[in-house]
Scaffold this active site. Structure first.
Site, PDB file in Angstrom:
ATOM      1  N   LEU A 119       1.469 -14.724  -6.396  1.00  0.00           N
ATOM      2  CA  LEU A 119       2.676 -15.218  -5.731  1.00  0.00           C
ATOM      3  C   LEU A 119       2.844 -14.508  -4.380  1.00  0.00           C
ATOM      4  O   LEU A 119       3.014 -15.135  -3.339  1.00  0.00           O
ATOM      5  CB  LEU A 119       3.901 -14.971  -6.636  1.00  0.00           C
ATOM      6  CG  LEU A 119       5.289 -15.233  -6.051  1.00  0.00           C
ATOM      7  CD1 LEU A 119       5.448 -16.709  -5.680  1.00  0.00           C
ATOM      8  CD2 LEU A 119       6.388 -14.842  -7.057  1.00  0.00           C
ATOM      9  N   THR A 120       2.730 -13.162  -4.414  1.00  0.00           N
ATOM     10  CA  THR A 120       3.017 -12.335  -3.240  1.00  0.00           C
ATOM     11  C   THR A 120       2.107 -12.635  -2.042  1.00  0.00           C
ATOM     12  O   THR A 120       0.919 -12.885  -2.201  1.00  0.00           O
ATOM     13  CB  THR A 120       2.873 -10.849  -3.625  1.00  0.00           C
ATOM     14  OG1 THR A 120       3.799 -10.567  -4.663  1.00  0.00           O
ATOM     15  CG2 THR A 120       3.147  -9.926  -2.440  1.00  0.00           C
ATOM     16  N   ILE A 136       7.742  20.668 -15.714  1.00  0.00           N
ATOM     17  CA  ILE A 136       7.576  21.532 -16.887  1.00  0.00           C
ATOM     18  C   ILE A 136       6.195  22.179 -16.875  1.00  0.00           C
ATOM     19  O   ILE A 136       6.030  23.342 -17.231  1.00  0.00           O
ATOM     20  CB  ILE A 136       7.833  20.747 -18.199  1.00  0.00           C
ATOM     21  CG1 ILE A 136       9.340  20.471 -18.339  1.00  0.00           C
ATOM     22  CG2 ILE A 136       7.332  21.529 -19.419  1.00  0.00           C
ATOM     23  CD1 ILE A 136       9.721  19.609 -19.516  1.00  0.00           C
ATOM     24  N   GLU A 186       6.392  -6.649  -9.621  1.00  0.00           N
ATOM     25  CA  GLU A 186       7.107  -7.698 -10.359  1.00  0.00           C
ATOM     26  C   GLU A 186       8.596  -7.650 -10.024  1.00  0.00           C
ATOM     27  O   GLU A 186       9.456  -7.771 -10.882  1.00  0.00           O
ATOM     28  CB  GLU A 186       6.848  -7.601 -11.875  1.00  0.00           C
ATOM     29  CG  GLU A 186       5.472  -8.131 -12.198  1.00  0.00           C
ATOM     30  CD  GLU A 186       5.299  -8.538 -13.654  1.00  0.00           C
ATOM     31  OE1 GLU A 186       4.264  -8.160 -14.197  1.00  0.00           O
ATOM     32  OE2 GLU A 186       6.150  -9.225 -14.215  1.00  0.00           O
TER      33      GLU A 186
END
Lengths: 387, 262
Positions: free
Chosen positions: A124-125, A337, A363
């Site tokens: 799509l992009t 951590i 997305e």
């Protein structure tokens, strides 16, 4: 937590977990370093039938729902998000065929997807059409029994490695958003080539590439749904797939959390394991809370979708935004951590932090997805005010 | 090609503990798995089936719970599973076991190739494969690291040796035992697991096999276990520290004084 999964879902979890442990963990650092497409792992996923999950039984699949798919994605992502996105992108690229394909299209394409022989990809992009999907410039012009495609798609996951592409192109610009259509384009179609391969921050073993269409003739039988349905196909597909991005983020976060928890018990400072320090315990507690909240949200939304719900854009969007923001926080804390060691490539958490970032972007950026949620809320309350 | 793979359910040795007083293995709560070497035999059988067609049957002898091993084989893609089960088989050594398996193989019938892992990780004898071939009167090819060619009536394999490999050609049927170098076993598939869930093994007792009960189980076993003991843990030892040259000199001196070298 017991999420009361079905027997099939527990089987999927166990199977994907075994693939992750035995086939992905040993090679993930090297795949990341070399930016190499994980073919061997993809083959292992195929042999384990993981690609069959979302394909209907009539086409060689297992007929599983979104929750089934999310469980597989979560497990693979715990080990390596680069592998997991390559897997999930095949789902994204072929869910449009499952949802909108004709009998002939399903029979032709889906069995090979279910077996993992061929990968899918969703296109799509474009350079000018990211969050603003309406900006698509690629065109498809009807010419006899064919459509002729011209244009360039950008940042397509599985680009070059997939063989079945669902491509959104404009068939009638005068009709605005109703002028787009979706096509199935097979790799090897004359006029369909691949452009730049991207070098990325994270998910480096996955391929992200340009698709270039130059007078590419696609048979009219490959039109998905009807002409003008392009954005509907895309939006319905994304509504279904977004919890999968949430599951990816969830897996990444869980993987990082597990590393941090194990490390905190081993690392001794001031004569004590750092897990005995309240500062570290509170970090671990916050991470665990966020992870579990995300899992509860993703599973609930996935179940809601699988129940046959009609409109779930808002819920689906929530199941992407919250877990992806969470994964960025949790992986950052995991690196914290592990301290200096966490920043080094000898430990997997720095990769997980790099991998997490994309889940807030692809997305639909979390900003544009909040628009979806916001708009949906405004509409809902407008309706209430009228009633 | 019809292939039979002999498999054994064994305790997962990663989790095994020995009771120091009795010297016996603590089986309680130890997960049971398919003998890891047998997974290579199963994989090779599945690959041969993929290349040449035919079928793969898994055969095991063991208590009722050993059916789980056959279910694991089904999950990997094996076509059928046969289970030799009954009190008559209990307590068998390798001779009694191989006799029972030979009767099972004959009962299945029509086979071209029998594959086994080189040995089981619990007993570590590596005797059942060759004994099985002897009972059946067919050739035995041990420690195979590669099947070069396989067809009806003929097989060419590489047998692993300490220096390299022997290339051996044999007629079929034959019994082939494999080493872990031969392949990388696949993982169970979702569809396989679903088949395994509803799978029921074909179960035979001694009578069904037409086997001589005097040659089965404890009665048919010449091997008698006199004593099982846990080797005494040795403690102490000596660590020589210092600069490398100094350590080497002191080590050499020590070895000479012990008569290890001159």
């Amino acid at each position: 937590m017991d999420y009361f999964l079905t027997e099939q879902q527990m089987m999927i979890r166990e199977t994907a977990r075994q693939v992750a442990r035995e086939k992905i963990v040993p090679v993930r650092a090297e795949l990341d370093e070399k930016e190499e497409f994980p073919w061997e792992v993809i083959k292992a996923c195929a042999a384990a039938d993981l690609f069959a999950i979302w394909i209907p039984e009539a086409y060689g699949g297992l007929g599983g729902g979104i929750l089934d798919l999310c469980i597989a994605v979560e497990e693979l992502s715990k080990a390596c998000a680069g592998v997991a996105v390559s897997y999930a992108a095949s789902a994204l690229g072929t869910i449009p065929i499952v949802l909108f394909g004709s009998e002939e299209q399903k029979a032709k394409f889906l069995p090979d997807v279910a077996s993992g022989r061929r990968l899918g990809a969703f296109a799509l992009t474009e350079a000018g059409a990211g969050s603003d999907a309406g900006g698509v410039q690629t065109t498809a012009v009807r010419d006899g029994d064919h459509y002729v495609l011209n244009g360039t798609k950008q940042w397509i996951t599985n680009g070059g490695d997939a063989e079945i592409y669902t491509v959104v192109a404009i068939t009638d610009r005068s009709r605005g958003p109703r002028g787009a259509s979706t096509f199935i384009v097979e790799k090897g179609t004359p006029g369909f080539t691949f452009g730049k391969k991207e070098i990325k921050m994270g998910i480096r073993s996955s391929s992200t590439r340009e698709l270039v269409f130059t007078d590419c003739r696609v048979p009219k039988e490959n039109l998905l749904g009807k002409e003008g349905q392009g954005f509907i196909v895309a939006m319905k597909t994304l509504d279904k797939s977004r919890p999968g991005i949430g599951a990816q983020a969830l897996g990444i976060a869980q993987g990082a959390f597990d590393e941090a928890a194990i490390y905190s018990r081993q690392r001794v400072q001031f004569g004590h394991p750092i897990s005995s320090f309240q500062a570290v315990q509170h970090m671990l507690a916050n991470m665990a809370i966020k992870i579990e909240a995300s899992r509860a949200l993703i599973y609930s939304v996935a179940r809601y979708i699988d129940s046959g719900a009609k409109d779930y854009s808002k819920e689906s969007a929530m199941a992407k935004v919250f877990p992806s923001d969470m994964a960025m926080e949790v992986t950052t804390d995991a690196v914290q951590i592990l301290g200096g060691y966490g920043y080094m490539r000898d430990y997997p958490v720095e990769k997980m932090m790099r991998d997490a970032k994309i889940t807030q972007i692809y997305e639909g950026t979390n900003q544009v997805i909040r628009n979806v949620i916001g708009l949906s809320i405004v509409k809902e309350f407008a309706k209430r005010a009228q009633a | 090609m019809k292939i039979i793979v002999c498999i054994k359910q064994v305790p997962d040795t990663v989790h095994v503990r020995i009771d120091e007083k009795t010297g016996a293995m603590e089986r309680e709560g130890v997960p049971a798995i398919v003998n890891p070497y047998d997974l290579y035999a199963l994989e090779e059988a599945l690959r041969l089936r993929e290349a040449h067609g035919g079928s793969v049957t898994a055969l095991t002898m063991g208590p009722p719970q050993a059916e789980a091993a056959l279910r694991d084989a089904i999950a990997l893609g094996v076509d059928e599973g046969c289970h030799l089960s009954g009190r008559e088989f209990a307590g068998g050594d390798t001779l009694a076991t191989s006799y029972a398996l030979a009767k099972g193989v004959e009962k299945i019938g029509g086979y071209h190739l029998i594959l086994c892992g080189k040995q089981a990780i619990d007993g570590d004898t590596a005797q059942v494969g060759p004994e099985l071939a002897e009972h059946l009167g067919v050739p035995f090819l041990g420690f195979v690291r590669r099947v070069r060619e396989a067809g009806i009536g003929r097989i060419v394999v590489e047998r692993m040796t300490e220096e390299g490999a022997d290339v051996v050609e044999s007629s079929l049927p034959a019994v082939v035992s494999v080493v872990k170098e031969i392949n990388t076993p696949r993982l169970p598939s979702l569809k396989g697991k679903m088949r395994a869930k509803s799978f029921k093994a074909t179960t035979w007792n001694a009578a069904a096999l037409g086997a001589d009960e005097a040659r089965l189980g404890f009665a048919g076993s010449p091997t008698k276990v006199v004593k099982i003991f846990h080797p005494e843990a040795r403690s102490g030892g000596e660590i020589i520290a210092g600069a490398p040259a100094e350590v080497a000199a002191r080590l050499a001196e020590k070895l000479r004084s012990l008569g290890v070298c001159r």
